[in-house]
Design a protein around this motif. Structure first.
Motif, PDB file in Angstrom:
ATOM      1  N   SER A 146       0.964  -1.211  -0.165  1.00  0.00           N
ATOM      2  CA  SER A 146      -0.100  -0.106  -0.286  1.00  0.00           C
ATOM      3  C   SER A 146       0.450   1.046  -0.226  1.00  0.00           C
ATOM      4  CB  SER A 146      -0.729  -0.288   0.838  1.00  0.00           C
ATOM      5  OG  SER A 146      -0.385   0.033   2.318  1.00  0.00           O
ATOM      6  N   TYR A 149       3.074   1.673   4.874  1.00  0.00           N
ATOM      7  CA  TYR A 149       4.398   1.560   6.265  1.00  0.00           C
ATOM      8  C   TYR A 149       5.776   1.083   5.561  1.00  0.00           C
ATOM      9  CZ  TYR A 149      -0.555   0.777   7.838  1.00  0.00           C
ATOM     10  OH  TYR A 149      -1.726   1.295   8.026  1.00  0.00           O
ATOM     11  N   ASN A 162       5.062   4.516   9.842  1.00  0.00           N
ATOM     12  CA  ASN A 162       3.973   5.138   8.812  1.00  0.00           C
ATOM     13  C   ASN A 162       4.282   6.095   8.277  1.00  0.00           C
ATOM     14  OD1 ASN A 162       1.413   3.868  10.036  1.00  0.00           O
ATOM     15  ND2 ASN A 162       2.497   5.602  12.188  1.00  0.00           N
ATOM     16  N   GLN A 193       0.469  -9.073   3.792  1.00  0.00           N
ATOM     17  CA  GLN A 193      -0.515  -9.273   5.346  1.00  0.00           C
ATOM     18  C   GLN A 193       0.460  -9.998   6.201  1.00  0.00           C
ATOM     19  OE1 GLN A 193      -2.755 -13.125   3.082  1.00  0.00           O
ATOM     20  NE2 GLN A 193      -4.836 -11.536   3.349  1.00  0.00           N
ATOM     21  N   GLY A 211      -1.372  -5.968  10.854  1.00  0.00           N
ATOM     22  CA  GLY A 211      -2.141  -5.352  11.375  1.00  0.00           C
ATOM     23  C   GLY A 211      -2.979  -3.999  10.393  1.00  0.00           C
ATOM     24  N   SER A 212      -4.424  -3.887  10.371  1.00  0.00           N
ATOM     25  CA  SER A 212      -5.331  -2.646  10.051  1.00  0.00           C
ATOM     26  C   SER A 212      -3.962  -1.489  10.203  1.00  0.00           C
ATOM     27  CB  SER A 212      -6.447  -2.868  10.340  1.00  0.00           C
ATOM     28  OG  SER A 212      -6.392  -2.760  11.899  1.00  0.00           O
ATOM     29  N   THR A 213      -3.290  -1.107  11.158  1.00  0.00           N
ATOM     30  CA  THR A 213      -3.123   0.239  10.739  1.00  0.00           C
ATOM     31  C   THR A 213      -1.276  -0.548  10.892  1.00  0.00           C
ATOM     32  OG1 THR A 213      -2.465  -0.347  13.467  1.00  0.00           O
ATOM     33  CG2 THR A 213      -4.111   0.969  13.016  1.00  0.00           C
TER      34      THR A 213
END
Length: 256
Positions: A146, A149, A162, A193, A211-213
């Motif tokens: 994405s 990260y 981040n 993942q 994780g989602s964050t």
């Protein structure tokens, strides 16, 4: 579930070059002047064609450990390289990664314990952006699909960051995540993942969930050959490959 498939022996050593994503990532070690490289462009097709960059490799970046700099090359349709620029880095740069949008480059500096950020323009001009502390002895940097990260292998774990819309890094709460030993090589699967970490002083491959964050949670540890130095994941995320330096072998794993 992860399982070990087997391995190849003889002559694999410390060098792993895998064109698994339409790009080529290389890692070598030794005397001054040896380089560590990352080419970008084709990546995973679901990343599309951001920033007007054709969906084929256009630029390649190599960190030169012995001369403390970052070399940039343009690539032609036949794969040939043309030197574009050389920029000063910190001390002992030893890994480089490009974010999926192909607008930012990240370099770890082993001796300085830092991660440097650079911007890349649509015409390929690269410029320094900022520097952030990582923790002791950053060995490897990986960016999730994405582009949100960044994960850096250090002597005691994985530093987590981040990535803002401007490419700048901020340290995640809970960073670093502890590992069983030196996090020599870090790889992120193409679905975002899992993170895989080679631990050479324990002969292990550690697996973490994302994780989602973006935070990491430990999942399991797998045995490798002797002194694993590099880990790579194929574009489907189903197969993982680990180079073992002292046993001169390549370990293979499958995720089902």
């Amino acid at each position: 579930m992860f399982s070990k498939q087997g391995g190849f022996g003889q002559g694999v050593g410390r060098l792993l070059v895998l064109g698994l994503t339409g790009t080529v990532a290389g890692c070598g070690g030794g005397s001054a002047g040896n380089g560590y490289g990352y080419g970008y462009g084709n990546n995973y097709s679901r990343w599309g064609n951001p920033a007007g960059i054709p969906n084929q490799a256009k630029y390649a970046f190599v960190v030169n450990n012995g001369s403390n700099n970052l070399s940039e090359y343009s690539t032609n349709t036949g794969g040939g390289l043309t030197s574009m620029a050389t920029l000063r880095t910190g001390n002992s740069p030893n890994s480089v990664a490009v974010n999926p949008a192909r607008r930012y480059v990240y370099v770890t500096n082993l001796s300085d314990s830092t991660l440097e950020e650079y911007t890349v323009s649509s015409s390929g001009v690269i410029s320094p952006l900022s520097t952030i502390a990582t923790g002791n002895s950053p060995e490897s940097v990986a960016i999730d699909p994405s582009g949100h990260y960044a994960y850096v292998g250090i002597s005691t774990g994985i530093a987590q960051f981040n990535i803002g819309t401007n490419g700048l890094l901020t340290t995640m709460i809970g960073s670093p995540v502890a590992t069983n030993g030196i996090a020599q090589s870090v790889a992120v699967d193409p679905l975002g993942q899992f993170v895989y970490v080679a631990i050479p002083n324990k002969n292990q491959l550690m697996v973490f969930g994302i994780g989602s964050t973006g935070g990491l949670s430990y999942l399991r540890t797998l045995a490798t050959g002797s002194s694993p130095q590099s880990v790579a994941v194929d574009p489907t995320g189903q197969y993982i490959y680990v180079v073992n330096q002292l046993s001169n072998s390549l370990s293979q794993y499958t995720h089902t």
